[in-house]
Design a protein around this motif. Structure first.
Motif, PDB file in Angstrom:
ATOM      1  N   LEU A 108      -2.986   6.740  -1.285  1.00  0.00           N
ATOM      2  CA  LEU A 108      -3.487   5.361  -1.300  1.00  0.00           C
ATOM      3  C   LEU A 108      -4.819   5.294  -2.028  1.00  0.00           C
ATOM      4  O   LEU A 108      -5.693   6.130  -1.790  1.00  0.00           O
ATOM      5  N   ARG A 109      -4.950   4.275  -2.876  1.00  0.00           N
ATOM      6  CA  ARG A 109      -6.221   4.136  -3.597  1.00  0.00           C
ATOM      7  C   ARG A 109      -7.287   3.593  -2.661  1.00  0.00           C
ATOM      8  O   ARG A 109      -8.419   4.039  -2.666  1.00  0.00           O
ATOM      9  N   LYS A 110      -6.893   2.627  -1.830  1.00  0.00           N
ATOM     10  CA  LYS A 110      -7.867   2.027  -0.913  1.00  0.00           C
ATOM     11  C   LYS A 110      -7.372   2.253   0.505  1.00  0.00           C
ATOM     12  O   LYS A 110      -6.420   1.597   0.934  1.00  0.00           O
ATOM     13  N   SER A 111      -7.984   3.183   1.211  1.00  0.00           N
ATOM     14  CA  SER A 111      -7.529   3.466   2.573  1.00  0.00           C
ATOM     15  C   SER A 111      -8.708   3.521   3.532  1.00  0.00           C
ATOM     16  O   SER A 111      -9.718   4.153   3.233  1.00  0.00           O
ATOM     17  N   ALA A 112      -8.544   2.858   4.648  1.00  0.00           N
ATOM     18  CA  ALA A 112      -9.575   2.926   5.689  1.00  0.00           C
ATOM     19  C   ALA A 112      -9.231   4.040   6.681  1.00  0.00           C
ATOM     20  O   ALA A 112      -9.883   4.183   7.704  1.00  0.00           O
TER      21      ALA A 112
ATOM     22  N   ARG B 172      -6.836  10.180   3.779  1.00  0.00           N
ATOM     23  CA  ARG B 172      -5.834  10.396   2.726  1.00  0.00           C
ATOM     24  C   ARG B 172      -4.422  10.113   3.255  1.00  0.00           C
ATOM     25  O   ARG B 172      -3.929  10.799   4.140  1.00  0.00           O
ATOM     26  N   LEU B 173      -3.803   9.087   2.722  1.00  0.00           N
ATOM     27  CA  LEU B 173      -2.444   8.741   3.151  1.00  0.00           C
ATOM     28  C   LEU B 173      -1.520   8.751   1.933  1.00  0.00           C
ATOM     29  O   LEU B 173      -1.834   8.126   0.909  1.00  0.00           O
ATOM     30  N   PRO B 174      -0.394   9.475   2.014  1.00  0.00           N
ATOM     31  CA  PRO B 174       0.532   9.508   0.856  1.00  0.00           C
ATOM     32  C   PRO B 174       1.087   8.110   0.590  1.00  0.00           C
ATOM     33  O   PRO B 174       1.378   7.365   1.522  1.00  0.00           O
ATOM     34  N   ARG B 175       1.243   7.804  -0.684  1.00  0.00           N
ATOM     35  CA  ARG B 175       1.756   6.475  -1.049  1.00  0.00           C
ATOM     36  C   ARG B 175       3.258   6.360  -0.773  1.00  0.00           C
ATOM     37  O   ARG B 175       3.762   5.310  -0.411  1.00  0.00           O
ATOM     38  N   LEU B 176       3.943   7.466  -0.959  1.00  0.00           N
ATOM     39  CA  LEU B 176       5.407   7.437  -0.799  1.00  0.00           C
ATOM     40  C   LEU B 176       5.842   8.655   0.020  1.00  0.00           C
ATOM     41  O   LEU B 176       5.456   9.780  -0.310  1.00  0.00           O
TER      42      LEU B 176
ATOM     43  N   GLU C  18       0.814  -1.211   0.000  1.00  0.00           N
ATOM     44  CA  GLU C  18       0.000   0.000   0.000  1.00  0.00           C
ATOM     45  C   GLU C  18       0.852   1.268   0.000  1.00  0.00           C
ATOM     46  O   GLU C  18       0.557   2.236  -0.667  1.00  0.00           O
ATOM     47  N   MET C  19       1.918   1.249   0.816  1.00  0.00           N
ATOM     48  CA  MET C  19       2.704   2.476   0.979  1.00  0.00           C
ATOM     49  C   MET C  19       4.196   2.169   1.016  1.00  0.00           C
ATOM     50  O   MET C  19       4.593   1.027   1.220  1.00  0.00           O
TER      51      MET C  19
END
Ligand SMILES: C[S@@+](CC[C@H](N)C(=O)[O-])C[C@H]1O[C@@H](n2cnc3c(N)ncnc32)[C@H](O)[C@@H]1O
Length: 440
Positions: free
Chosen positions: A390-394, A397-401, A366-367
């Motif tokens: 992240l495309r799928k986040s519970a 908004r979380l940065p991927r990198l 995910e990240m």
């Protein structure tokens, strides 16, 4: 082997220097090195300080050994025991308790109290006359050698149900298993089982020893308040045993992972345990020093500071751009994974961020989080931002990198991360098979 022996020789000389005159040294090794180490120990401590070569039955079923078809399976380890003539030793503390089979064999008779064995209550004639032990009891008066004890003791023994009379009217003593102090321990230790894969005390450290083994050593050669030093302490079995037995302790290990495991195990068992950790970086200079000294230890430490829950034993072999993994609950999307990449060098560049991006794609994680010792360049930050969210986040908004510096980590400035679960044993072993990682 020669490098190992030389490495050990230097350390054994230092251990002799710090050992108290009444202290003992136990060196646990496998039979491929024990004969060389014994020579080194003789040279360092003096042959007169040699006490035992203890043989520990490490495996009752060595047939899994890779050489089993060409030689006998290796089933034992050696524990070389050295100490001066003044070395403390408490043989009474280390007797083996009888097993159920031994009790049945040694105490074959039984009465309403329990199992017993017949034992003598009269002194034999060859022991000589003892007039003070000759007295009548319940109509029986022994010959000149007398009873084996004075009357009050005999009465007490009888009251406990431990005096018997044979058909001929001769007295006998009933010996009970609960009064059996066990056999003194010899130099073959076959009664302490190794940790099997299901053992509750197992922590996943490859060379972990059972606490009972260390209990025996510590109880035999020290007393409460004494200091136990284990200069290769691994996951800290000797330290747990020392704490349990009321000894003070010092553990040394080059692996930062070992220290983390030890802290966890001690706090779980002895919540008020009091100790200090030395050598773990607490500032940037310390982190730089660790990175300079041992790249892999630095990578593990930085990933751990970030929250990594994994540990790879074969670190030096297969580095697939993954220095740590952080797992999290991603709500309806299952278990999420953050890949950690640590860069301990003074030169960093945008290609490293691209590589990590590639690793995330390849691993379907995910990240990704990169930890750097130096500040990232502007193109690196731009590349990280361009990876999006992240495309799928519970967890919103979380940065991927993301990139974080060691300085930030030390200041407690963590990148954006989802809440992390407590490590759970079952999940860990399932993942271990999947990635070949050994999870803390
Ligand atoms: C056989 S393991 C000890 C296992 C330990 N008895 C236990 O129950 O966990 C040896 C340990 O020595 C550590 N080690 C290796 N070289 C070392 C060195 N030069 N100084 C200190 N520790 C070292 C390793 O990291 C490893 O944890």
């Amino acid at each position: 082997m020669m490098a190992y022996i030389v490495m050990m020789a230097a350390r054994l000389i230092e251990l002799r220097r710090v050992l108290k005159p009444n202290g003992s040294l136990y060196l646990h090794c496998d039979p491929t090195a024990s004969h060389y180490l014994k020579l080194v120990l003789d040279a360092v401590f003096g042959h007169s300080s040699y006490k035992n070569e203890i043989v520990w039955l490490r495996s009752k079923n060595p047939k899994g050994s890779q050489h089993a078809s060409t030689r006998f399976g290796s089933a034992t380890d050696a524990i070389l025991f050295y100490g001066s003539g003044d070395a403390a030793f408490n043989p009474d503390l280390i007797r083996t308790k009888l097993t159920a089979e031994q009790v049945t064999e040694k105490y074959p008779s039984g009465d309403e109290i329990g199992p017993f064995a017949d034992g003598p209550i009269l002194r034999s004639e060859s022991m000589g006359a003892r007039p003070n032990l000759v007295y009548p009891y319940k109509g029986f008066t022994p010959g000149p050698a007398g009873w084996r004890m004075e009357k009050p003791l005999l009465e007490a023994l009888d009251k406990k149900g431990n005096l018997a009379w044979t058909r001929t009217g001769a007295p006998r003593r009933k010996l009970r298993p609960e009064d059996d102090r066990g056999d003194p321990v010899g130099s073959f230790w076959g009664d302490i089982p190794p940790l099997n894969s299901q053992a509750r005390e197992r922590l996943g450290y490859p060379t972990q020893k059972p606490v009972a083994l260390l209990d025996r050593i510590i109880q035999a050669s020290s007393k409460p308040g004494d200091v136990i030093l284990d200069p290769f302490c691994g996951c800290g079995t000797s330290l747990e045993s020392a704490e349990k037995n009321g000894r003070r302790w010092i553990g040394i290990d080059v692996a930062h992972y070992a220290m983390t495991l030890i802290e966890g195990r001690l706090k779980a068992k002895y919540p008020s345990v009091d100790y200090s950790v030395y050598g773990r970086p607490t500032d940037l200079a310390g982190a730089r020093e660790l990175a300079r000294r041992d790249k892999y230890q630095f990578q593990w430490w930085a990933a751990w500071r970030l929250g990594s829950q994994t540990y790879r034993e074969d670190k030096k072999g297969a580095d697939r751009g993954i220095d740590g993994n952080i797992y999290f609950h991603n709500g309806p999307y299952g278990v999420g994974r953050i890949i950690v990449s640590v860069k301990g060098g003074e030169n960093v560049g945008v290609q490293m961020v691209r590589d990590l991006r590639g690793v995330i794609e390849r691993e379907d994680a995910e990240m990704g989080i990169m930890v750097t010792l130096v500040d990232p360049t502007t193109p690196m930050t731009a590349e990280a931002s361009s990876a999006g969210f992240l495309r799928k986040s519970a967890h919103g908004r979380l940065p991927r990198l993301q990139i974080v510096t060691v300085e930030d980590l030390l200041a407690g400035l963590l990148p954006k991360m989802p809440p992390l679960p407590q490590p759970a044993r079952k999940q860990q072993s399932a993942r271990k098979q999947k990635d070949g990682d050994q999870i803390e």
